[in-house]
Scaffold this motif. Structure first.
Motif, PDB file in Angstrom:
ATOM      1  N   MET A   1      55.829 -60.858   1.602  1.00  0.00           N
ATOM      2  CA  MET A   1      54.404 -61.065   1.387  1.00  0.00           C
ATOM      3  C   MET A   1      54.118 -62.471   0.860  1.00  0.00           C
ATOM      4  N   SER A   2      55.116 -63.072   0.209  1.00  0.00           N
ATOM      5  CA  SER A   2      54.929 -64.429  -0.311  1.00  0.00           C
ATOM      6  C   SER A   2      54.732 -65.437   0.820  1.00  0.00           C
ATOM      7  N   VAL A   3      55.398 -65.183   1.967  1.00  0.00           N
ATOM      8  CA  VAL A   3      55.220 -66.064   3.122  1.00  0.00           C
ATOM      9  C   VAL A   3      53.786 -65.977   3.628  1.00  0.00           C
ATOM     10  N   PHE A   4      53.263 -64.767   3.683  1.00  0.00           N
ATOM     11  CA  PHE A   4      51.891 -64.572   4.130  1.00  0.00           C
ATOM     12  C   PHE A   4      50.905 -65.210   3.146  1.00  0.00           C
ATOM     13  N   ALA A   5      51.192 -65.092   1.850  1.00  0.00           N
ATOM     14  CA  ALA A   5      50.336 -65.716   0.833  1.00  0.00           C
ATOM     15  C   ALA A   5      50.319 -67.229   1.011  1.00  0.00           C
ATOM     16  N   SER A   6      51.478 -67.801   1.310  1.00  0.00           N
ATOM     17  CA  SER A   6      51.542 -69.252   1.533  1.00  0.00           C
ATOM     18  C   SER A   6      50.726 -69.661   2.745  1.00  0.00           C
ATOM     19  N   LEU A   7      50.752 -68.825   3.787  1.00  0.00           N
ATOM     20  CA  LEU A   7      49.973 -69.119   4.988  1.00  0.00           C
ATOM     21  C   LEU A   7      48.484 -69.153   4.665  1.00  0.00           C
ATOM     22  N   VAL A   8      48.004 -68.155   3.924  1.00  0.00           N
ATOM     23  CA  VAL A   8      46.590 -68.113   3.553  1.00  0.00           C
ATOM     24  C   VAL A   8      46.231 -69.315   2.685  1.00  0.00           C
ATOM     25  N   GLU A   9      47.112 -69.673   1.741  1.00  0.00           N
ATOM     26  CA  GLU A   9      46.838 -70.807   0.859  1.00  0.00           C
ATOM     27  C   GLU A   9      46.771 -72.111   1.643  1.00  0.00           C
ATOM     28  N   HIS A  10      47.685 -72.282   2.607  1.00  0.00           N
ATOM     29  CA  HIS A  10      47.674 -73.508   3.421  1.00  0.00           C
ATOM     30  C   HIS A  10      46.412 -73.587   4.271  1.00  0.00           C
ATOM     31  N   LEU A  11      46.017 -72.463   4.857  1.00  0.00           N
ATOM     32  CA  LEU A  11      44.777 -72.453   5.632  1.00  0.00           C
ATOM     33  C   LEU A  11      43.581 -72.782   4.739  1.00  0.00           C
ATOM     34  N   SER A 114      50.589 -60.129  -8.958  1.00  0.00           N
ATOM     35  CA  SER A 114      51.648 -61.139  -8.888  1.00  0.00           C
ATOM     36  C   SER A 114      52.336 -61.085  -7.536  1.00  0.00           C
ATOM     37  N   ILE A 115      52.854 -62.241  -7.115  1.00  0.00           N
ATOM     38  CA  ILE A 115      53.576 -62.347  -5.849  1.00  0.00           C
ATOM     39  C   ILE A 115      54.839 -63.157  -6.100  1.00  0.00           C
ATOM     40  N   GLY A 116      55.990 -62.583  -5.791  1.00  0.00           N
ATOM     41  CA  GLY A 116      57.247 -63.290  -5.997  1.00  0.00           C
ATOM     42  C   GLY A 116      57.498 -63.652  -7.452  1.00  0.00           C
TER      43      GLY A 116
END
Length: 237
Positions: A1-11, A114-116
């Motif tokens: 899920m941390s990868v998905f969170a990073s994707l949303v943050e980058h967008l 929390s995430i990661g």
């Protein structure tokens, strides 16, 4: 899920110059559009399947007359016809089923503190005055329905109601010619009759979903159902 969170943050970072504090909300809308683009081939296949099922109606009507006194034989004959013509009675469900993982990813992402092992920074993002991790019930304690967060939900409900009404009329029109067996004849394809009866009302269930899930997930639902309504209007015209 941390990868998905990073994707949303980058967008969100990419969209921040255009949308400011609502950049994460815009990122979710963009993410939803990307998912729908990926699923679009399935939607086109579902539309072709619906048109193929409509073309089979005269043959199904003949099978009904032939097996009027034998519902089980009728079911087998109709299923064999669909298999012979390579038409799936349930192909229209595939686009919706394929979107479920994306919806639940957003739901869990904006429901987790929390995430990661780190605090979930996405929970600090908002759509205007409404936090993306909040729910409709939270708006009652933050100014009520006429407060900033409440008005965001009022706008979302208005959009959903409009889209649901449009989808209801469209679905009724596209399902009006589907085969309906005479009383006592049973269903030609088991389960399809119930789905056909419920389908026109499915869009209205979105109102309940928007009310109970985090705002981020609600944005996904609203964007996806709006896309579906426009897509169906184009593909089933």
């Amino acid at each position: 899920m941390s990868v998905f969170a990073s994707l949303v943050e980058h967008l969100a970072d990419l969209l921040q110059p255009l949308f400011g504090a609502s950049a994460a909300a815009a990122a979710i809308v963009l993410f939803t559009a990307l998912v729908r683009l990926l699923v679009h081939p399935l939607s086109r296949a579902a539309a072709r399947g619906q048109k193929a099922r409509t073309a089979l109606q005269p043959r199904i009507a003949e099978l009904r007359r032939k097996h009027a006194k034998n519902p089980e034989q009728l079911q087998r004959a109709v299923l064999e016809l669909h298999t012979e013509e390579k038409v799936s009675p349930l192909s229209g469900c595939l686009p919706s089923l394929c979107q479920i993982p994306a919806f639940f990813l957003l739901y869990h992402l904006f429901s987790s503190s929390s995430i990661g092992g780190r605090a979930n920074a996405l929970l600090s993002h908002r759509l205007l005055a409404a936090p993306l991790g909040g729910r409709w019930a939270d708006a009652f304690g933050d100014g009520g329905l006429t407060g900033g967060a409440g008005l965001v939900y009022v706008a979302l409900f208005a959009v959903v109601a409009g889209v649901a009404t449009f989808s209801y009329r469209l679905t009724r029109r596209t399902t009006a010619d589907r085969p309906v067996l005479p009383a006592g004849g049973g269903e030609a394809v088991p389960g399809v009759g119930a789905i056909t009866r419920v389908m026109p009302f499915m869009s209205f269930f979105t109102l309940v979903t928007v009310a109970v899930v985090p705002l981020a997930a609600a944005l996904y639902v609203v964007t996806s159902t709006t896309w579906s309504a426009v897509e169906r209007a184009v593909l089933y015209r």
